[in-house]
Design a protein around this motif. Structure first.
Motif, PDB file in Angstrom:
ATOM      1  N   UNK A 195     104.948  38.107  33.206  1.00  0.00           N
ATOM      2  CA  UNK A 195     103.979  37.058  32.471  1.00  0.00           C
ATOM      3  C   UNK A 195     103.022  37.729  31.567  1.00  0.00           C
ATOM      4  N   UNK A 196     102.379  38.882  31.566  1.00  0.00           N
ATOM      5  CA  UNK A 196     101.857  39.607  30.777  1.00  0.00           C
ATOM      6  C   UNK A 196     102.215  39.786  29.527  1.00  0.00           C
ATOM      7  N   UNK A 197     103.724  40.187  29.577  1.00  0.00           N
ATOM      8  CA  UNK A 197     104.427  40.282  28.191  1.00  0.00           C
ATOM      9  C   UNK A 197     104.490  38.772  27.541  1.00  0.00           C
ATOM     10  N   UNK A 198     104.944  37.803  28.451  1.00  0.00           N
ATOM     11  CA  UNK A 198     105.139  36.571  27.707  1.00  0.00           C
ATOM     12  C   UNK A 198     103.982  35.978  27.031  1.00  0.00           C
ATOM     13  N   UNK A 199     102.500  36.504  27.658  1.00  0.00           N
ATOM     14  CA  UNK A 199     101.212  35.812  27.013  1.00  0.00           C
ATOM     15  C   UNK A 199     101.161  36.812  25.841  1.00  0.00           C
ATOM     16  N   UNK A 200     101.416  38.071  25.752  1.00  0.00           N
ATOM     17  CA  UNK A 200     101.186  38.788  24.734  1.00  0.00           C
ATOM     18  C   UNK A 200     102.188  38.362  23.523  1.00  0.00           C
ATOM     19  N   UNK A 213      94.714  42.102  28.697  1.00  0.00           N
ATOM     20  CA  UNK A 213      95.876  41.109  29.290  1.00  0.00           C
ATOM     21  C   UNK A 213      97.014  42.101  29.801  1.00  0.00           C
ATOM     22  N   UNK A 214      97.284  43.213  29.176  1.00  0.00           N
ATOM     23  CA  UNK A 214      98.417  43.996  29.454  1.00  0.00           C
ATOM     24  C   UNK A 214      97.798  44.950  30.938  1.00  0.00           C
ATOM     25  N   UNK A 215      96.617  44.847  31.222  1.00  0.00           N
ATOM     26  CA  UNK A 215      96.083  45.728  32.348  1.00  0.00           C
ATOM     27  C   UNK A 215      95.844  44.669  33.413  1.00  0.00           C
ATOM     28  N   UNK A 216      95.942  43.396  33.300  1.00  0.00           N
ATOM     29  CA  UNK A 216      95.615  42.313  34.171  1.00  0.00           C
ATOM     30  C   UNK A 216      96.745  42.448  35.343  1.00  0.00           C
ATOM     31  N   UNK A 217      96.199  42.061  36.758  1.00  0.00           N
ATOM     32  CA  UNK A 217      96.972  42.313  37.845  1.00  0.00           C
ATOM     33  C   UNK A 217      97.930  40.969  37.928  1.00  0.00           C
ATOM     34  N   UNK A 218      98.683  40.811  36.704  1.00  0.00           N
ATOM     35  CA  UNK A 218      99.873  39.833  36.662  1.00  0.00           C
ATOM     36  C   UNK A 218     101.057  40.437  36.586  1.00  0.00           C
ATOM     37  N   UNK A 219     102.279  39.494  36.925  1.00  0.00           N
ATOM     38  CA  UNK A 219     103.633  40.256  36.985  1.00  0.00           C
ATOM     39  C   UNK A 219     103.698  40.440  35.424  1.00  0.00           C
ATOM     40  N   UNK A 220     104.518  41.696  35.370  1.00  0.00           N
ATOM     41  CA  UNK A 220     104.685  42.141  33.888  1.00  0.00           C
ATOM     42  C   UNK A 220     105.358  41.111  32.841  1.00  0.00           C
TER      43      UNK A 220
END
Length: 133
Positions: free
Chosen positions: A40-45, A31-38
């Protein structure tokens, strides 16, 4: 002690631990290495850890409700938690079937633990009501 609610609490605690210690490493890096805006990654995490908190606190709530000196409030808390676990399981089923079909039910089998814990909780609440009558 309401043994059925205690069993639901134990299974809920097991599920919370499984989610935290088994699932987090499996989810965190991809999740944290996915090519998503940071953001979005942090929100999902963060949502992942919100679920961790909900699972853990609900296990504690079920355990409190299982104690012999239960109150009306703890009975309603156990009912609420039980319905919440059933709803969590149903969300997995609906999402699995809607977005991927029946085979996904075995690839994302979380509902197999979630729904029975909710059903055990409802059964334990019914036993509380019967013992009060």
């Amino acid at each position: 002690m309401n043994k059925i609610l205690a069993t639901a609490a134990g299974l809920a605690a097991f599920t919370a631990a499984l989610h935290t210690f088994g699932g987090t490493p499996e989810i965190e890096a991809p999740l944290l290495q996915a090519p998503l805006p940071q953001e979005i990654s942090l929100l999902l995490y963060t949502c992942w850890h919100l679920v961790t908190a909900a699972l853990t606190l609900s296990a504690i709530g079920l355990f409190i409700s299982a104690k012999p000196k239960h109150t009306v409030q703890s009975h309603y808390m156990a009912l609420f938690i039980s319905f919440m676990w059933i709803a969590f399981g149903l969300v997995f089923i609906v999402v699995d079937i809607t977005y991927s079909g029946l085979p996904m039910l075995l690839k994302l089998p979380q509902w197999i633990l979630l729904i029975p814990i909710g059903v055990l909780g409802l059964w334990g609440c019914a036993r509380l009501r019967m013992s009060e009558s």
